[in-house]
Design an enzyme around this catalytic site. Structure first.
Site, PDB file in Angstrom:
ATOM      1  N   CYS A 384       0.842  -1.198   0.000  1.00  0.00           N
ATOM      2  CA  CYS A 384       0.000   0.000   0.000  1.00  0.00           C
ATOM      3  C   CYS A 384       0.874   1.245   0.000  1.00  0.00           C
ATOM      4  O   CYS A 384       0.934   1.986   0.989  1.00  0.00           O
ATOM      5  CB  CYS A 384      -0.914  -0.011   1.212  1.00  0.00           C
ATOM      6  SG  CYS A 384      -1.914  -1.491   1.239  1.00  0.00           S
ATOM      7  N   TYR A 414      21.617  -7.315  -0.430  1.00  0.00           N
ATOM      8  CA  TYR A 414      20.734  -6.251   0.076  1.00  0.00           C
ATOM      9  C   TYR A 414      19.287  -6.436  -0.378  1.00  0.00           C
ATOM     10  O   TYR A 414      18.544  -5.468  -0.513  1.00  0.00           O
ATOM     11  CB  TYR A 414      21.282  -4.860  -0.307  1.00  0.00           C
ATOM     12  CG  TYR A 414      22.721  -4.688   0.130  1.00  0.00           C
ATOM     13  CD1 TYR A 414      23.042  -4.584   1.476  1.00  0.00           C
ATOM     14  CD2 TYR A 414      23.768  -4.695  -0.789  1.00  0.00           C
ATOM     15  CE1 TYR A 414      24.365  -4.469   1.889  1.00  0.00           C
ATOM     16  CE2 TYR A 414      25.096  -4.591  -0.379  1.00  0.00           C
ATOM     17  CZ  TYR A 414      25.379  -4.473   0.959  1.00  0.00           C
ATOM     18  OH  TYR A 414      26.678  -4.368   1.367  1.00  0.00           O
TER      19      TYR A 414
HETATM   20  C1  LIG Z   1      32.553  -1.126   6.204  1.00  0.00           C
HETATM   21  C2  LIG Z   1      31.916  -1.771   5.045  1.00  0.00           C
HETATM   22  N1  LIG Z   1      32.573  -2.744   4.400  1.00  0.00           N
HETATM   23  C3  LIG Z   1      32.045  -3.368   3.327  1.00  0.00           C
HETATM   24  C4  LIG Z   1      30.781  -3.033   2.865  1.00  0.00           C
HETATM   25  C5  LIG Z   1      30.234  -3.780   1.695  1.00  0.00           C
HETATM   26  O1  LIG Z   1      29.941  -2.978   0.620  1.00  0.00           O
HETATM   27  P1  LIG Z   1      29.522  -3.670  -0.765  1.00  0.00           P
HETATM   28  O2  LIG Z   1      28.467  -4.654  -0.461  1.00  0.00           O
HETATM   29  O3  LIG Z   1      29.033  -2.538  -1.594  1.00  0.00           O
HETATM   30  O4  LIG Z   1      30.764  -4.337  -1.294  1.00  0.00           O
HETATM   31  C6  LIG Z   1      30.052  -2.018   3.496  1.00  0.00           C
HETATM   32  C7  LIG Z   1      28.718  -1.632   3.000  1.00  0.00           C
HETATM   33  O5  LIG Z   1      28.021  -0.814   3.482  1.00  0.00           O
HETATM   34  C8  LIG Z   1      30.638  -1.375   4.616  1.00  0.00           C
HETATM   35  O6  LIG Z   1      29.980  -0.419   5.261  1.00  0.00           O
END
Ligand SMILES: Cc1ncc(COP(=O)(O)O)c(C=O)c1O
Length: 456
Positions: A384, A414
């Site tokens: 919604c 993610y």
């Molecule tokens: C400290 C740190 N390391 C690694 C990552 C991983 O980033 P990605 O998934 O873009 O490789 C993040 C993502 O927020 C992070 O904050």
């Protein structure tokens, strides 16, 4: 600006492809992943479902480990940490560890999953800008390989705790270098206005190093920086690494302590739609090794052992989300054009990235081939909320209809990890596929799970 495009056909080995490496079209036009036809997966396990290509994920983990081990062999070596925030589950943490990765965790929950997966404490890094005392204590008791400290106050809390527990506390200091990268561009500024890390420009990073050195309960391993996400331009890492290596050399000269390690974080981009050709580990590792080699030589300091923390680049391309199409609705636009709204049986509760970051995805009809002309379509969920968009603009065949299977690639990172129960929609399970076998590594939630939390 180009207009909307259709999802590219699966092209194993093409780094622009948003599909995982085992995705193919069967002879009769359905998609297959991990040796399983998506029609069979949908019939047996239901939709929406996250489908995780185990062989693809393992290969990406292995590629990072191999590339960094080779590129840093003549320096002081390298370690690759899986940033488990991208998607943490016992199976995935175990797979990446089996492929030679260490694991980075940023909460007690991610720590618990990594430990359950059998990742040894010394292969874990604990992150977080607001770690609780309980999280710090659990990490120290697990013998964590490094705690990445994020504030001056945390340094004293951690030292007090390590002293009280009489446990070692290896520490890295998270530095904000002023370099921000993401997508195609990066910027380098002197000032910081965000919650992570200790600013290089303000002197807070140096103050933190001195604070760690002043506490005998702590062991200073090195400096850490994470400059952004979905980075396609490696030059941003060069600027950040140079800044960290200069601080390391300055500290060595002024205090006599040469920090043995350097962590350059994660953020390596992936292909979401087929438009980008992200750098491969075989390019990233030599590029970073070159920066460390040159900067160390210029500064006259021995090179550090280097670590990196890819999350998205390991899990993202390995996952796709399989939905079933429901309502299909044409909407007339102000300019007289038409956009087809194609509703699926999930939405922002299983993929918040489009609503949150205007992230781009693509989608394809998955259970059949269509030769119909394409129309500009928007894939929306069942929530919604008018911002409940999964794919903003994509060309889908004109004959897309209720009951069709729709696949959205590159949702392995993610997706499930940021999922919610908005509208009390149970979160989909994560179905691992490999060599024709499928099994849930995270089971789908049920309405009974939701009701069990509600105490009436
Ligand atoms: C400290 C740190 N390391 C690694 C990552 C991983 O980033 P990605 O998934 O873009 O490789 C993040 C993502 O927020 C992070 O904050």
């Amino acid at each position: 600006m180009t207009g909307p495009t259709a999802a590219p056909e699966p092209a194993p080995g093409d780094r622009r492809s948003p599909w995982s490496s085992t995705v193919r079209r069967t002879a009769d036009g359905s998609l297959e992943v991990g040796g399983r036809d998506v029609r069979d997966l949908a019939a047996e396990y239901g939709t929406p479902v996250y489908v995780l290509d185990e062989a693809d994920l393992r290969a990406r983990a292995r590629a990072f480990v191999t590339a960094f081990t080779e590129a840093f062999a003549d320096l002081a070596g390298a370690d690759v940490y899986y940033a488990s925030k991208a998607f943490a589950s016992v199976a995935v943490d175990r797979w990446v560890h089996e492929e030679g990765m260490h694991v980075d965790v940023s909460t007690g929950g991610e720590l618990a999953v990594a430990l359950r997966a059998g990742v040894p404490g010394d292969a874990l890094a604990l992150h977080g800008n607001n770690k609780s005392d309980a999280e710090l204590e659990r990490a120290l008791r697990a013998g964590v390989g490094r705690v990445v400290v994020d504030s001056l106050a945390e340094i004293d809390r951690l030292a007090d705790l390590a002293g009280r527990l009489d446990l070692p506390a290896p520490v890295m200091v998270r530095v904000t270098t002023g370099v921000h990268a993401g997508g195609h561009a990066f910027i380098a500024t002197a000032h910081e206005d965000q919650k992570f890390g200790l600013s290089l420009a303000s002197g807070a990073a140096r103050a933190a190093v001195d604070a760690v050195l002043a506490r005998p309960e702590l062991t200073l391993l090195g400096l850490h920086s994470h400059i952004g996400s979905q980075i396609l331009d490696l030059s941003a890492f060069e600027v950040a690494a140079g800044a960290l290596l200069r601080l390391r050399a300055e500290v060595a000269e002024e205090t006599g302590t040469l920090m043995p390690e350097l962590d350059l974080g994660g953020g390596y981009g992936i292909s979401y739609t087929g438009a980008d050709a992200p750098p491969a580990p075989e390019e990233i590792a030599p590029a970073l090794a070159g920066v460390v080699r040159r900067a160390s030589a210029d500064l006259g300091t021995p090179p550090p052992r280097v670590s990196v923390e890819p999350g998205r680049a390991v899990a993202g391309p390995a996952g796709l989300t399989l939905y079933t199409v429901g309502t299909v609705k044409p909407v007339v636009l102000d300019d007289g054009g038409e956009r087809r709204y194609v509703s699926v049986d999930g939405g922002m509760s299983d993929n918040i990235r489009t609503a949150l970051y205007e992230a781009e995805y693509t989608a394809a009809v998955a259970g059949r081939r269509s030769e119909a002309p394409t129309v500009v379509s928007r894939v929306v969920g069942k929530h919604c909320e008018s911002g409940d968009i999964v794919v903003r603009d994509v060309l889908l065949p004109d004959d897309v209809a209720r009951g069709d299977l729709l696949a959205v690639p590159a949702t392995g990172a993610y997706g499930r990890s940021m999922a919610s129960n908005y509208n009390l929609v149970p979160r989909p399970g994560v179905l691992a596929v490999r060599d024709g076998e499928a099994r849930f590594v995270v089971r789908p939630e049920t309405e009974d799970d939701l009701l069990a939390l509600d105490l009436g």
